[in-house]
Design a protein around this motif. Structure first.
Motif, PDB file in Angstrom:
ATOM      1  N   ARG A   1       0.832  -1.210   0.000  1.00  0.00           N
ATOM      2  CA  ARG A   1       0.000   0.000   0.000  1.00  0.00           C
ATOM      3  C   ARG A   1       0.866   1.260   0.000  1.00  0.00           C
ATOM      4  O   ARG A   1       0.571   2.234  -0.687  1.00  0.00           O
ATOM      5  CB  ARG A   1      -0.937   0.004   1.211  1.00  0.00           C
ATOM      6  CG  ARG A   1      -2.140  -0.907   1.039  1.00  0.00           C
ATOM      7  CD  ARG A   1      -3.132  -0.718   2.175  1.00  0.00           C
ATOM      8  NE  ARG A   1      -2.595  -1.238   3.417  1.00  0.00           N
ATOM      9  CZ  ARG A   1      -3.020  -2.349   4.017  1.00  0.00           C
ATOM     10  NH1 ARG A   1      -3.998  -3.054   3.486  1.00  0.00           N
ATOM     11  NH2 ARG A   1      -2.481  -2.762   5.140  1.00  0.00           N
TER      12      ARG A   1
ATOM     13  N   CYS B   1       0.953   4.196  -2.896  1.00  0.00           N
ATOM     14  CA  CYS B   1       0.680   5.584  -2.549  1.00  0.00           C
ATOM     15  C   CYS B   1       1.805   6.494  -3.051  1.00  0.00           C
ATOM     16  O   CYS B   1       1.568   7.540  -3.643  1.00  0.00           O
ATOM     17  CB  CYS B   1       0.533   5.660  -1.033  1.00  0.00           C
ATOM     18  SG  CYS B   1       0.087   7.257  -0.414  1.00  0.00           S
ATOM     19  N   ASP B   2       3.053   6.078  -2.864  1.00  0.00           N
ATOM     20  CA  ASP B   2       4.197   6.930  -3.211  1.00  0.00           C
ATOM     21  C   ASP B   2       4.481   6.984  -4.712  1.00  0.00           C
ATOM     22  O   ASP B   2       4.932   8.012  -5.221  1.00  0.00           O
ATOM     23  CB  ASP B   2       5.467   6.444  -2.492  1.00  0.00           C
ATOM     24  CG  ASP B   2       5.427   6.731  -0.994  1.00  0.00           C
ATOM     25  OD1 ASP B   2       4.625   7.588  -0.591  1.00  0.00           O
ATOM     26  OD2 ASP B   2       6.206   6.102  -0.248  1.00  0.00           O
TER      27      ASP B   2
ATOM     28  N   GLY C   1      -2.607  -0.572  -5.125  1.00  0.00           N
ATOM     29  CA  GLY C   1      -2.675  -0.468  -3.669  1.00  0.00           C
ATOM     30  C   GLY C   1      -3.566  -1.515  -3.032  1.00  0.00           C
ATOM     31  O   GLY C   1      -3.944  -1.375  -1.872  1.00  0.00           O
TER      32      GLY C   1
ATOM     33  N   ARG D   1      -5.914  12.791  -4.429  1.00  0.00           N
ATOM     34  CA  ARG D   1      -5.825  11.683  -3.471  1.00  0.00           C
ATOM     35  C   ARG D   1      -5.770  10.319  -4.154  1.00  0.00           C
ATOM     36  O   ARG D   1      -5.787   9.289  -3.491  1.00  0.00           O
ATOM     37  CB  ARG D   1      -7.016  11.724  -2.516  1.00  0.00           C
ATOM     38  CG  ARG D   1      -7.007  12.944  -1.605  1.00  0.00           C
ATOM     39  CD  ARG D   1      -8.293  13.062  -0.841  1.00  0.00           C
ATOM     40  NE  ARG D   1      -8.339  14.314  -0.097  1.00  0.00           N
ATOM     41  CZ  ARG D   1      -7.803  14.491   1.115  1.00  0.00           C
ATOM     42  NH1 ARG D   1      -7.185  13.502   1.713  1.00  0.00           N
ATOM     43  NH2 ARG D   1      -7.884  15.651   1.719  1.00  0.00           N
ATOM     44  N   HIS D   2      -5.765  10.305  -5.471  1.00  0.00           N
ATOM     45  CA  HIS D   2      -5.708   9.041  -6.206  1.00  0.00           C
ATOM     46  C   HIS D   2      -4.286   8.784  -6.686  1.00  0.00           C
ATOM     47  O   HIS D   2      -3.807   9.496  -7.569  1.00  0.00           O
ATOM     48  CB  HIS D   2      -6.639   9.081  -7.422  1.00  0.00           C
ATOM     49  CG  HIS D   2      -8.088   8.904  -7.095  1.00  0.00           C
ATOM     50  ND1 HIS D   2      -8.810   9.866  -6.432  1.00  0.00           N
ATOM     51  CD2 HIS D   2      -8.934   7.869  -7.314  1.00  0.00           C
ATOM     52  CE1 HIS D   2     -10.052   9.437  -6.276  1.00  0.00           C
ATOM     53  NE2 HIS D   2     -10.161   8.229  -6.788  1.00  0.00           N
ATOM     54  N   PRO D   3      -3.591   7.763  -6.117  1.00  0.00           N
ATOM     55  CA  PRO D   3      -2.265   7.436  -6.631  1.00  0.00           C
ATOM     56  C   PRO D   3      -2.247   7.218  -8.149  1.00  0.00           C
ATOM     57  O   PRO D   3      -1.244   7.491  -8.805  1.00  0.00           O
ATOM     58  CB  PRO D   3      -1.895   6.164  -5.869  1.00  0.00           C
ATOM     59  CG  PRO D   3      -2.597   6.315  -4.555  1.00  0.00           C
ATOM     60  CD  PRO D   3      -3.916   6.981  -4.907  1.00  0.00           C
TER      61      PRO D   3
ATOM     62  N   GLY E   1      -6.119   3.263  -6.122  1.00  0.00           N
ATOM     63  CA  GLY E   1      -5.245   3.403  -4.957  1.00  0.00           C
ATOM     64  C   GLY E   1      -5.813   4.277  -3.847  1.00  0.00           C
ATOM     65  O   GLY E   1      -5.198   4.419  -2.786  1.00  0.00           O
TER      66      GLY E   1
ATOM     67  N   ALA F   1      -4.364   4.646   0.808  1.00  0.00           N
ATOM     68  CA  ALA F   1      -3.700   5.754   1.500  1.00  0.00           C
ATOM     69  C   ALA F   1      -4.616   6.307   2.589  1.00  0.00           C
ATOM     70  O   ALA F   1      -5.841   6.237   2.478  1.00  0.00           O
ATOM     71  CB  ALA F   1      -3.352   6.854   0.509  1.00  0.00           C
TER      72      ALA F   1
ATOM     73  N   ASN G   1      -3.916  13.568   4.597  1.00  0.00           N
ATOM     74  CA  ASN G   1      -2.772  13.749   3.708  1.00  0.00           C
ATOM     75  C   ASN G   1      -2.210  15.155   3.889  1.00  0.00           C
ATOM     76  O   ASN G   1      -2.726  16.117   3.339  1.00  0.00           O
ATOM     77  CB  ASN G   1      -3.247  13.529   2.265  1.00  0.00           C
ATOM     78  CG  ASN G   1      -2.102  13.597   1.273  1.00  0.00           C
ATOM     79  OD1 ASN G   1      -1.057  14.181   1.556  1.00  0.00           O
ATOM     80  ND2 ASN G   1      -2.296  13.004   0.119  1.00  0.00           N
TER      81      ASN G   1
END
Lengths: 255, 250
Positions: A162, A166-167, A237, B201-203, B238, B242, B246
């Protein structure tokens, strides 16, 4: 049709599978080759039983990981797909687990994955992004008895999956984990072997699955193949449990 | 053509995710029927069957099952996609809202599964559309969130009770660009800013599309997914991997 399984869905892709000569790793390599990818089967020993190119790799050694990525970079210039399938299991409770055992299983199952991902990033960027598929396990959610350290490594894999999604999502690098349940591999035979009669166990284990069988390496390769390709372009993710329905149930009480 | 020789019923195929699934299953070779509460959409490809049906009504679903039997003989794939969303907190929700939302999102899935399971041959696949909102709450969508949690629970029960003949899984979309998502953004004081915030906020760097969901539905429908059952698979770019907190966005 875009990316159906009938035709090569991974044509022109460069893929590396760590643990690529193991039970599930071999099935993944074979599937990727069939889908048109150029595939490297990286493993500590043995030879590639599939049509993949064998690479000698010790995932616990950063120099070995670096050398692998350098070679792929030299030969292909980029990497599209990284599958972290290298892993071991230690059948014991923590009391029977030595510190050396603990460090070894974390070195292979977790540190190896970290190193492979870390050193794959630049090659994945050169491809404009890519798909990383890690091996978690349903044991990262619920415990099998006598597999304490193994369960802990898989929990770490899930969390790192995850975090990396995210990164690195903004660079078009997708990161997912497949979390198999009982799959027919040498590792499963080892687990059964520690618990008595294999044949009666095999039947009992099958009967407790809603699909009345346990998984095959090909079942897992089917999911890995989907996650590797463009069909899964919005999937990231996530921890993809594939267990024949096993964990959809509560424990089966014998009343 | 992974679904050649298979037959499929997709509820709520007029637009959005449902329509994308209908077209994808047909592209993969399945014979597809879909349904909605009103007339046949004029742009629905002619090879796709259309039935007027209300999934919240038992008699209507029984009639739909009769039409499936008459047209296909049996059924290989059921996609429970029909759903409604009501943008209200619990305190604002009326009895009529409950009947409308739970009627379609919860009772509708129950009725369609109950009436179609007898038509499904060995190797059948049921795919329910759940939501990430069934696991973590979207504000102002109280009953919708709860209805999707119901879908997730029912998915597991069907997999456990009706395996190995039938596999049952749910797909949990995140923000998919449909009319439903626009309605949710319209609740914000500044919808454009809310949309930009959601996007960041969406990877994956984008919202989902119906075709993303359809790609997973096609995989779950086919024999490649033979070991997949009883699961709720999230497909959200994604988003829920997360934390919602943030610091980079403050």
């Amino acid at each position: 049709m875009n990316g159906g399984a009938d035709n090569a869905s991974l044509g022109n892709r460069i893929a590396v599978v760590t643990g690529g000569c193991g039970g599930i790793g071999t099935a993944i390599c074979e599937r990727f080759v069939r889908e048109g990818a150029t595939v490297y089967a990286a493993d500590i020993a043995g030879d590639s039983r599939s049509a993949a190119r064998y690479l000698s790799l010790d995932v616990t050694c950063e120099d070995s990981i670096r050398a692998m990525m350098e070679r792929i970079g030299d030969e292909q210039g980029r990497l599209d797909i990284l599958v972290n399938a290298a892993g071991i299991e230690i059948e014991s409770t923590i009391e029977e687990t030595t510190l050396a055992d603990w460090n070894r299983i974390f070195a292979i199952n977790v540190t190896g994955m970290f190193l492979a991902c870390k050193h794959a990033l630049s090659l994945l960027r050169r491809a404009g992004g890519g798909s990383i598929i890690n091996f978690g396990s349903y044991d990262g959610f619920i415990a099998d008895p006598g597999l304490a350290a193994y369960c802990a490594t898989k929990g770490a894999v899930h969390a790192l999956t995850r975090a990396m999604a995210c990164d690195h999502g903004p660079e078009n690098i997708r990161v997912n984990a497949v979390c198999p349940g009982y799959v027919d591999t040498p590792m499963l035979q080892g687990f059964f072997g520690s618990s008595g009669d294999i044949d009666s166990l095999r039947q009992a284990v099958q009967d407790v699955h809603p699909v009345r069988r346990y998984g095959t390496p090909e079942d897992v390769a089917n999911l890995v193949n989907w996650l590797a390709g463009d069909e899964a372009r919005y999937a990231s993710g996530q921890l993809w449990v594939l267990d024949g329905g096993l964990t959809a149930q509560v424990q089966q009480m014998r009343l | 053509m992974r679904l050649k020789g298979k037959t499929a019923l997709v509820t709520g195929g007029r637009q959005g995710i449902g329509r994308a699934i209908v077209e994808r299953l047909a592209d993969e070779g399945a014979r597809v029927m879909t349904c909605g509460r009103a007339y046949r959409p004029s742009d629905l490809p002619k090879e796709i069957g259309w039935q007027v049906a209300d999934v919240s009504d038992g008699a209507s679903v029984r009639k739909l099952a009769g039409q499936v039997r008459a047209t296909f003989g049996g059924l290989s794939i059921l996609v429970n996609n029909a759903g409604v969303q009501i943008e209200k907190t619990l305190a604002e929700t009326t009895d009529a809202d409950w009947d409308r939302l739970m009627g379609t999102n919860a009772k509708g899935v129950f009725l369609c599964c109950r009436e179609m399971i007898p038509l499904m041959e060995r190797g059948g696949s049921i795919i329910n559309i759940g939501s990430v909102s069934g696991n973590t709450a979207d504000p102002g969508l109280a009953l919708y969130n709860a209805s999707k949690a119901f879908v997730h629970g029912l998915t597991r029960s069907i997999a456990v009770d009706h395996g190995p003949a039938i596999r049952c899984n749910a797909i949990l979309p995140g923000w998919i660009m449909t009319g439903m998502a626009d309605a949710a953004f319209a609740l914000a004081s500044d919808p454009d800013r809310a949309k930009a915030d959601a996007l960041s906020r969406h990877p994956a760097g984008r919202f989902g599309q119906g075709s993303d969901i359809a790609a997973l539905a096609a995989w779950l429908a086919c024999d490649e997914a033979g070991f997949a059952t009883g699961q709720c698979y999230t497909l959200d770019g994604g988003l829920t991997a997360a934390s919602p907190l943030n610091p980079g966005l403050f």
